[in-house]
Design a protein around this motif. Structure first.
Motif, short mmCIF file in Angstrom:
data_model
loop_
_atom_site.label_atom_id
_atom_site.label_comp_id
_atom_site.label_asym_id
_atom_site.label_seq_id
_atom_site.Cartn_x
_atom_site.Cartn_y
_atom_site.Cartn_z
N ILE A 94 0.49 -0.89 -0.14
CA ILE A 94 0.16 -0.05 -0.29
C ILE A 94 0.91 1.39 -0.45
O ILE A 94 0.50 2.08 -0.52
CB ILE A 94 -1.33 0.28 1.07
N THR A 95 2.50 1.05 0.57
CA THR A 95 3.18 2.33 0.39
C THR A 95 3.75 2.63 -1.20
O THR A 95 3.43 4.13 -0.89
CB THR A 95 3.71 2.06 1.57
N GLY A 96 3.75 1.83 -1.34
CA GLY A 96 3.98 2.10 -2.11
C GLY A 96 3.41 2.73 -3.40
O GLY A 96 3.48 3.24 -4.76
N LEU A 97 2.00 1.23 -3.69
CA LEU A 97 0.61 2.30 -4.29
C LEU A 97 0.53 3.53 -4.24
O LEU A 97 -0.35 3.89 -4.57
CB LEU A 97 -0.10 1.08 -4.43
N THR A 98 0.86 4.24 -2.88
CA THR A 98 0.27 5.49 -2.07
C THR A 98 0.64 6.81 -2.73
O THR A 98 1.24 7.62 -1.97
CB THR A 98 -0.35 5.79 -1.46
N ALA A 99 2.60 5.94 -2.90
CA ALA A 99 3.14 6.97 -3.51
C ALA A 99 3.70 8.55 -3.87
O ALA A 99 3.67 9.60 -2.78
CB ALA A 99 4.60 6.40 -3.57
N ASP A 100 2.65 8.71 -5.04
CA ASP A 100 2.19 9.65 -5.25
C ASP A 100 1.17 10.94 -5.12
O ASP A 100 1.55 11.67 -5.55
CB ASP A 100 1.32 9.55 -6.59
N SER A 101 0.91 9.74 -3.68
CA SER A 101 -0.09 10.71 -3.01
C SER A 101 0.53 12.10 -1.71
O SER A 101 0.08 13.13 -1.65
CB SER A 101 -1.37 10.40 -2.29
N VAL A 102 1.68 11.69 -1.73
CA VAL A 102 2.36 12.31 -1.06
C VAL A 102 2.53 13.66 -1.33
O VAL A 102 3.46 14.94 -1.06
CB VAL A 102 3.78 11.96 -1.19
N LEU A 111 0.89 15.80 5.63
CA LEU A 111 1.98 15.27 5.23
C LEU A 111 1.62 14.04 6.28
O LEU A 111 1.56 12.50 6.11
CB LEU A 111 3.15 15.74 4.78
N LYS A 112 1.51 14.38 8.03
CA LYS A 112 1.76 12.89 8.53
C LYS A 112 0.73 12.39 8.35
O LYS A 112 0.87 11.52 8.56
CB LYS A 112 1.55 13.91 10.03
N SER A 113 -0.61 13.15 8.42
CA SER A 113 -1.93 11.73 7.91
C SER A 113 -2.42 11.14 6.29
O SER A 113 -3.18 10.42 6.27
CB SER A 113 -2.74 12.29 8.75
N ASN A 114 -1.24 10.93 5.67
CA ASN A 114 -1.15 11.18 4.48
C ASN A 114 -0.78 8.87 4.75
O ASN A 114 -0.34 8.37 5.32
CB ASN A 114 -0.14 11.30 3.92
N VAL A 115 -1.69 8.29 3.95
CA VAL A 115 -2.39 7.25 3.71
C VAL A 115 -0.66 6.74 3.35
O VAL A 115 0.17 5.54 4.21
CB VAL A 115 -2.84 6.64 2.84
N HIS A 116 0.17 6.84 2.72
CA HIS A 116 1.43 6.76 2.23
C HIS A 116 2.63 6.67 3.77
O HIS A 116 2.87 5.63 4.14
CB HIS A 116 2.41 8.08 0.75
N VAL A 117 1.68 7.73 4.40
CA VAL A 117 3.18 8.26 5.27
C VAL A 117 2.07 6.84 6.21
O VAL A 117 3.64 6.16 7.13
CB VAL A 117 2.86 9.14 6.00
#
Length: 207
Positions: A94-102, A111-117
Motif C-alpha cells: 500500500i505504501t508503494g501504491l500511494t507514493a504519488d499521493s505525497v 503529510l503526517k496523516s497521508n496514507v503513504h506515511v
C-alpha cells in the motif's frame, strides 16, 4: 376287606413319614440335596456373572475429559507471526501504491496523516513484531551451522532485512521532513523497495 386295607394303609403312611424324617435327618434326601446344589450353583453363577459385569465395567470406563481439552486455540503464536508478516508486507505494498499521493500533501501538516506515511510506519512496526514472534516461536529452527542458504535461515535473514529496509525508508523520510521544513524527497524510496523485495522473498520461502 376294608377292615384289613385301612390298617395296612395307615402303616404304609407311618413308614413313609418315618423314612422321610430319617432321610432328612441324615441329609440323604437326593431330591432336596439336588435342589440345594442347584440353588448353590445358581447363586455362584450369579456371583460370577455379577463380578464379570463389575470387572468389565471397570475396564470400559471412559474418563470424563472435557471437550475443551481437544479444542485448538483460536490463534497460535505461530499464526500470529505469520499474520504479522503478511500484514507488514501488505502495508508495504500500500505504501508503494500511494507514493504519488505525497506530492499533494508535501510541505503541509496533512503529510503526517497521508496514507503513504501511515502505511509506511505501520509496515515496519508490524514487521518488527513479526520478527519478535518469529524468533520466539522458531528459535530452535535457526541454526547457523546449516549455512545461510538453509531455507529457515534465509527466511529469518531476509525477513529481518526487509523490516530494516522499511525502517530505513521511514527514518530517511522523517529526516527529510525535519530538515526540509515539512517537505520530503524521494530518496528514501530505494530502502523501501529493497526491503519489500527481501520481505517477499523471505515469506515465499516458507510456502
Amino acid at each position: 376287606m376294608h377292615f384289613i386295607v385301612r390298617p395296612i394303609a395307615m402303616l404304609a403312611m407311618v413308614f413313609a413319614c418315618i423314612t422321610t424324617a430319617a432321610a432328612q435327618d441324615t441329609k440323604n434326601n437326593i431330591l432336596l440335596a439336588d435342589l440345594n446344589l442347584n440353588i448353590e450353583d445358581m447363586h455362584t453363577e450369579f456371583l460370577l456373572a455379577d463380578n464379570n459385569v463389575v470387572s468389565a465395567s471397570s475396564h470400559s470406563v471412559v474418563p470424563n475429559i472435557p471437550d475443551s481439552a481437544f479444542e485448538k486455540p483460536v490463534i497460535t503464536l505461530n499464526q500470529t507471526h505469520m499474520y504479522l508478516g503478511l500484514a507488514s508486507m501488505g502495508l508495504a505494498g500500500i505504501t508503494g501504491l500511494t507514493a504519488d499521493s505525497v506530492s499533494k500533501d508535501n510541505g503541509s501538516a496533512n503529510l503526517k496523516s497521508n496514507v503513504h506515511v501511515v502505511a509506511a510506519k505501520a509496515a515496519w512496526q508490524l514487521g518488527a513484531l513479526a520478527i519478535g514472534t518469529g524468533l520466539w516461536t522458531h528459535w530452535d529452527d535457526f541454526h547457523l551451522e546449516d549455512g545461510l542458504l538453509d531455507r529457515d535461515n534465509l527466511h529469518v535473514l531476509l525477513g529481518t532485512l526487509g523490516v530494516i529496509g522499511y525502517y530505513l525508508a521511514v527514518n530517511s523520510a522523517v529526516s527529510d521532513y525535519n530538515t526540509n521544513s515539512g517537505s520530503v524527497s524521494t530518496d528514501h524510496a530505494s530502502y523501501g523497495i529493497l526491503g519489500s523485495a527481501a520481505m517477499i522473498t523471505g515469506i515465499a520461502l516458507t510456502w
